[in-house]
Design an enzyme around this catalytic site. Structure first.
Site: not given
Length: 301
Positions: A101, A124, A126, A128, A141, A228, A230, A273
């Site tokens: 990412h 996402d 996360h 980030d 990332h 992303d 994830d 990712e």
């Protein structure tokens, strides 16, 4: 706002984190038939190949900032920013394939110069939003959204020759369920709109997307989707480096993409990712291609 011509840009970047394999993400997505899928939707697809990413500096930490692979990540993102800029100048929709990412730094550097008020949907697990000071790992990332806000190392924030790339009030994070303490503080300090999994569960994906689209439509002149894999639950997308249980479902994600397609607000996108080494028979790349297809107008009827 969708363009009928698409530029696919691969970025085999695995330097923003420490697990090998995510550099093969663009190849996995191509193997899953992304060009053929989009051509079946009557797009003219230009596959621009991959950005060249140097690997010789792997795992080298910047002595002053402790950021891993700072120079190599910055160099790769400079090249990506130029490529994305060229795609938009050619009136093509930039579709960027990751890679980790950290490549969002370059994508946004190339996109944002074309908009006065660029919106960003960050799909996402996360945030980030880490910096060298708040990151537990030094992995870049985990920092691209903070960098794009102009927060972080100047080598990264000034990619593309300007800073910042996006305003905090023009960001919507969807699917968050793993945030570091420094990220929580920054989200509250900057007033960033976040739909954690709590909100998704409570409101439902339809309401989340309706609110997101309405919020961004009234304040932006273009919207970039940074997805992303994830963000999805590991059962739907197992081939990611930092899976977090309890994520967005396959069907919720398709609904989100379908609603974004109907809204006609998305002007660029990246899917990141995907790590084929951690995947099951290229399942995660197949999911990514299916979601791209929904985003770009594929419907059952």
């Amino acid at each position: 706002m969708m363009r009928k011509e698409i530029s696919i840009i691969g970025v085999p970047m695995d330097l923003g984190q420490t697990r090998r394999g995510v550099d093969m993400g663009p190849s996995a997505i191509r193997y899953a038939g992304v060009s053929e899928r989009l051509e079946s939707l009557n797009y003219v697809v230009h596959d621009e190949g991959d950005i060249r990413v140097e690997i010789k500096e792997r795992a080298q930490s910047d002595t002053e900032s402790n950021l891993k692979n700072l120079k190599a990540v910055a160099d790769g993102n400079e090249k990506l920013g130029q490529k994305v800029d060229e795609a938009i100048r050619s009136n093509r929709f930039p579709l960027v394939l990751g890679g980790d990412h950290s490549i969002a730094i370059g994508t946004l550097a190339g996109v944002s110069k074309h908009y006065k008020n660029l919106g960003v949907i960050w799909y996402d697990a996360h945030g980030d939003l880490n910096t060298a000071e708040t990151s537990p790992s030094g992995n870049i990332h985990g920092m691209p959204l903070a960098v794009s806000l102009g927060i972080g190392h100047p080598t990264l924030t000034n990619i593309g020759g300007y800073c910042p790339k996006v305003k905090p009030e023009n960001i919507v994070i969807i699917g968050a369920r793993s945030l570091d303490e420094g990220e929580r503080i920054l989200i509250k300090e900057k007033g960033i709109k976040v739909y954690t999994m709590h909100e998704v569960d409570r409101l439902g994906m339809t309401k989340v997307m309706e609110e997101t689209i309405s919020y961004l439509k009234e304040r932006t002149d273009g919207v970039h989707l940074s997805l992303d894999l994830d963000g999805l639950d590991p059962e739907a997308a197992p081939g990611v480096g930092t899976p977090v249980a309890g994520g967005l479902s396959y069907r919720e994600s398709h609904l989100a993409m379908e609603m974004l397609s109907e809204s006609n607000i998305i002007t660029s996108a990246e899917f990141v990712e995907i790590n084929p080494i951690l995947d099951e028979k290229n399942k995660t790349a197949d999911v990514a291609v299916a979601l791209m297809s929904s985003l770009l107008g594929d419907t059952l009827l």
